[in-house]
Design a protein around this motif. Structure first.
Motif, PDB file in Angstrom:
ATOM      1  N   ASP A  98      35.472  40.753  85.765  1.00 42.27           N
ATOM      2  CA  ASP A  98      36.112  39.505  85.360  1.00 42.27           C
ATOM      3  C   ASP A  98      36.217  38.576  86.562  1.00 42.27           C
ATOM      4  O   ASP A  98      36.591  39.009  87.660  1.00 42.27           O
ATOM      5  CB  ASP A  98      37.509  39.773  84.810  1.00 42.27           C
ATOM      6  CG  ASP A  98      37.479  40.294  83.381  1.00 42.27           C
ATOM      7  OD1 ASP A  98      36.493  40.962  83.002  1.00 42.27           O
ATOM      8  OD2 ASP A  98      38.445  40.036  82.638  1.00 42.27           O
ATOM      9  N   PRO A 120      27.075  36.465  78.562  1.00 40.56           N
ATOM     10  CA  PRO A 120      28.335  35.733  78.754  1.00 40.56           C
ATOM     11  C   PRO A 120      29.108  36.256  79.963  1.00 40.56           C
ATOM     12  O   PRO A 120      29.127  37.461  80.241  1.00 40.56           O
ATOM     13  CB  PRO A 120      29.111  36.002  77.458  1.00 40.56           C
ATOM     14  CG  PRO A 120      28.094  36.447  76.469  1.00 40.56           C
ATOM     15  CD  PRO A 120      27.019  37.137  77.247  1.00 40.56           C
ATOM     16  N   THR A 122      32.744  36.905  81.718  1.00 43.95           N
ATOM     17  CA  THR A 122      34.144  37.100  81.339  1.00 43.95           C
ATOM     18  C   THR A 122      35.018  36.519  82.441  1.00 43.95           C
ATOM     19  O   THR A 122      34.902  36.915  83.602  1.00 43.95           O
ATOM     20  CB  THR A 122      34.459  38.590  81.143  1.00 43.95           C
ATOM     21  OG1 THR A 122      33.539  39.140  80.196  1.00 43.95           O
ATOM     22  CG2 THR A 122      35.866  38.775  80.613  1.00 43.95           C
ATOM     23  N   ARG A 149      37.166  26.448  76.714  1.00 46.26           N
ATOM     24  CA  ARG A 149      37.000  26.622  75.263  1.00 46.26           C
ATOM     25  C   ARG A 149      35.624  26.159  74.810  1.00 46.26           C
ATOM     26  O   ARG A 149      34.977  26.791  73.958  1.00 46.26           O
ATOM     27  CB  ARG A 149      38.103  25.862  74.519  1.00 46.26           C
ATOM     28  CG  ARG A 149      37.975  25.924  73.010  1.00 46.26           C
ATOM     29  CD  ARG A 149      37.988  27.353  72.508  1.00 46.26           C
ATOM     30  NE  ARG A 149      37.620  27.405  71.093  1.00 46.26           N
ATOM     31  CZ  ARG A 149      36.943  28.372  70.518  1.00 46.26           C
ATOM     32  NH1 ARG A 149      36.519  29.401  71.251  1.00 46.26           N
ATOM     33  NH2 ARG A 149      36.677  28.340  69.237  1.00 46.26           N
ATOM     34  N   GLU A 152      33.174  28.713  75.801  1.00 44.88           N
ATOM     35  CA  GLU A 152      33.359  29.897  74.966  1.00 44.88           C
ATOM     36  C   GLU A 152      32.701  29.692  73.598  1.00 44.88           C
ATOM     37  O   GLU A 152      32.044  30.598  73.064  1.00 44.88           O
ATOM     38  CB  GLU A 152      34.856  30.193  74.802  1.00 44.88           C
ATOM     39  CG  GLU A 152      35.160  31.547  74.216  1.00 44.88           C
ATOM     40  CD  GLU A 152      36.631  31.896  74.282  1.00 44.88           C
ATOM     41  OE1 GLU A 152      36.978  32.877  74.971  1.00 44.88           O
ATOM     42  OE2 GLU A 152      37.443  31.190  73.639  1.00 44.88           O
ATOM     43  N   GLY A 155      29.094  30.193  73.869  1.00 37.46           N
ATOM     44  CA  GLY A 155      28.672  31.566  74.101  1.00 37.46           C
ATOM     45  C   GLY A 155      28.362  31.922  75.537  1.00 37.46           C
ATOM     46  O   GLY A 155      27.886  33.040  75.805  1.00 37.46           O
ATOM     47  N   ARG A 158      33.479  34.007  78.092  1.00 41.52           N
ATOM     48  CA  ARG A 158      34.545  34.601  77.306  1.00 41.52           C
ATOM     49  C   ARG A 158      35.815  34.542  78.142  1.00 41.52           C
ATOM     50  O   ARG A 158      35.850  35.054  79.269  1.00 41.52           O
ATOM     51  CB  ARG A 158      34.223  36.054  76.968  1.00 41.52           C
ATOM     52  CG  ARG A 158      35.372  36.798  76.294  1.00 41.52           C
ATOM     53  CD  ARG A 158      35.123  38.290  76.293  1.00 41.52           C
ATOM     54  NE  ARG A 158      36.290  39.039  75.854  1.00 41.52           N
ATOM     55  CZ  ARG A 158      36.526  40.310  76.138  1.00 41.52           C
ATOM     56  NH1 ARG A 158      35.661  40.996  76.870  1.00 41.52           N
ATOM     57  NH2 ARG A 158      37.605  40.909  75.693  1.00 41.52           N
ATOM     58  N   ARG A 160      39.028  35.996  78.863  1.00 41.89           N
ATOM     59  CA  ARG A 160      39.775  37.218  78.578  1.00 41.89           C
ATOM     60  C   ARG A 160      41.234  37.113  79.007  1.00 41.89           C
ATOM     61  O   ARG A 160      42.097  37.749  78.428  1.00 41.89           O
ATOM     62  CB  ARG A 160      39.154  38.419  79.289  1.00 41.89           C
ATOM     63  CG  ARG A 160      39.993  39.652  79.035  1.00 41.89           C
ATOM     64  CD  ARG A 160      39.385  40.999  79.107  1.00 41.89           C
ATOM     65  NE  ARG A 160      38.324  41.264  80.025  1.00 41.89           N
ATOM     66  CZ  ARG A 160      37.667  42.443  80.036  1.00 41.89           C
ATOM     67  NH1 ARG A 160      37.989  43.390  79.171  1.00 41.89           N
ATOM     68  NH2 ARG A 160      36.701  42.658  80.891  1.00 41.89           N
ATOM     69  N   LEU A 196      42.235  29.096  72.685  1.00 41.98           N
ATOM     70  CA  LEU A 196      41.909  30.267  73.500  1.00 41.98           C
ATOM     71  C   LEU A 196      42.840  31.420  73.080  1.00 41.98           C
ATOM     72  O   LEU A 196      44.014  31.199  72.782  1.00 41.98           O
ATOM     73  CB  LEU A 196      42.099  29.969  74.986  1.00 41.98           C
ATOM     74  CG  LEU A 196      41.161  28.926  75.599  1.00 41.98           C
ATOM     75  CD1 LEU A 196      41.481  28.725  77.078  1.00 41.98           C
ATOM     76  CD2 LEU A 196      39.703  29.319  75.425  1.00 41.98           C
TER      77      LEU A 196
END
Length: 387
Positions: A98, A120, A122, A149, A152, A155, A158, A160, A196
């Motif tokens: 991440d 994608p 994270t 957003r 996201e 794609g 993401r 998290r 989100l």
């Protein structure tokens, strides 16, 4: 010590006990912060011990640190939070690490890397709620959230997590902490209003994990507490039962009896006021013994505390052992859990070796700096090591 002049002995069972202790108080998931080579304790063995004890995340500062954990075969979730905006993020994306994002420039760079890779990224968005370091604040936060957003939905990213850092969690109940928690709640509301849906929200560090319930959320990030230092009472055992994991020890490499009036080390800034025994130990400021501790620091030698006298040199310093029967090769504990001499010690002397918190006080700094400052030529020895 197998030829080493000094060693830092790391008790990995203490790491595990500290994870379980904090988890029992916080009642949340825990992120074990293993940046800076796990505060000088050894990132890979500490990470393994922490995860084995129940830590659900690992936290690091850089890509280098994160990828070193992955190379060692550690598969636990990792958050890496400090990066150059022009960094090649493809390595972190491929390694399923991440990436903390605090600016639009970083977000665009991460999304671009993910698009090129076809995988994608994270990310976890960091809000600045008063620390004025990393993180987005003011008008920058809604814009960062909106772009996250957008990416996201496309794609490439993401989201998290959403997170931040308190400035003074060591003062639970203060108006400042209350205000920062409120600011974080508002940042989280803005993120959720933008559609989100972060699965991990975290704000609490060690002090907040133990003392600020409203800051705990899904995860608590533990650094100092992981290594057994109470953030509210770093010089003593504290009320939570944390176990210091590191003991810094060496041995006497020279002994001499000197008369009153003998100068000691450079200057000399210290002159003996009586006949005494001086013991030389092979640790100096290159190994992490700050010169700012001169005339205050002591070590554990011969069953009691003995003061360091004279200037601390790069590689060595001198201990005044008084009339103790010191011999070459005798063990010296610079700092440890604070229990070596329990039940013993000379009358009027402290009954245990110094702690890292005491060394921090003597140096006018925090325990973090003392532990991370222990130099690379001090061997790390890990007890209770499991592969």
């Amino acid at each position: 010590m197998s030829g080493q002049l000094a060693e830092a002995v790391i008790d990995l069972s203490a790491i595990g006990d500290n994870v379980r202790t904090v988890a029992g108080v916080a009642r949340t998931g825990l992120m074990a912060v293993v940046k800076a080579d796990a505060f000088g304790h050894g990132a890979v063995p500490v990470a393994r011990a922490a995860v084995r004890a129940g830590a659900t995340w690992l936290g690091v500062t850089s890509s280098t640190e994160a990828l070193a954990l992955r190379t060692a075969g550690i598969r636990a979730p990792i958050l890496s939070w400090l990066h150059r905006p022009d960094e090649d993020f493809t390595h972190l994306i491929t390694a399923r690490v991440d990436i903390a994002v605090s600016t639009l420039t970083h977000l665009h760079s991460v999304a671009g890397a993910a698009t090129r890779l076809g995988t994608p990224a994270t990310v976890q968005l960091k809000a600045d709620i008063g620390l004025s370091r990393n993180g987005a604040n003011g008008d920058d936060w809604p814009e960062l959230v909106a772009w996250a957003r957008k990416y996201e939905a496309e794609g490439s990213v993401r989201v998290r997590g959403v997170w931040s850092h308190l400035t003074n969690a060591e003062e639970p109940g203060s108006r400042s902490v209350t205000g920062q928690v409120s600011t974080f709640r508002e940042a989280l509301r803005i993120a959720r209003d933008a559609c989100l849906t972060p699965e991990v929200v975290h704000l609490a560090n060690s002090a907040a994990a133990l003392g600020v319930p409203e800051a705990r959320y899904d995860l608590c990030r533990i650094g100092l507490a992981l290594y057994g230092v109470d953030p509210f009472d770093p010089t003593g055992p504290g009320r939570f039962g944390l176990r210091p994991a590191m003991t810094l020890r060496t041995s006497v490499v020279n002994v001499k009896r000197v008369p009153a009036g003998s100068g000691v080390s450079y200057g000399p800034e210290h002159v003996t006021d009586r006949a005494t025994t001086l013991a030389l130990i092979p640790l100096g400021y290159a190994d992490g013994l700050s010169r700012t501790t001169e005339d205050r620091a002591s070590v554990w030698l011969g069953g009691r505390r003995c003061p360091i006298v004279g200037r601390i040199a790069m590689d060595q310093c001198v201990v005044d052992a008084g009339d103790l029967p010191v011999a070459l090769g005798d063990e010296v504990v610079v700092f440890g859990p604070g229990a070596a001499g329990a039940g013993g010690g000379a009358p009027g002397a402290a009954a245990a070796e110094p702690t890292v918190g005491e060394w921090a006080r003597w140096a006018g700094t925090n325990p973090h700096e003392v532990m991370t400052g222990i130099g690379a030529r001090v061997a790390r020895v890990h007890l209770h090591l499991e592969r």
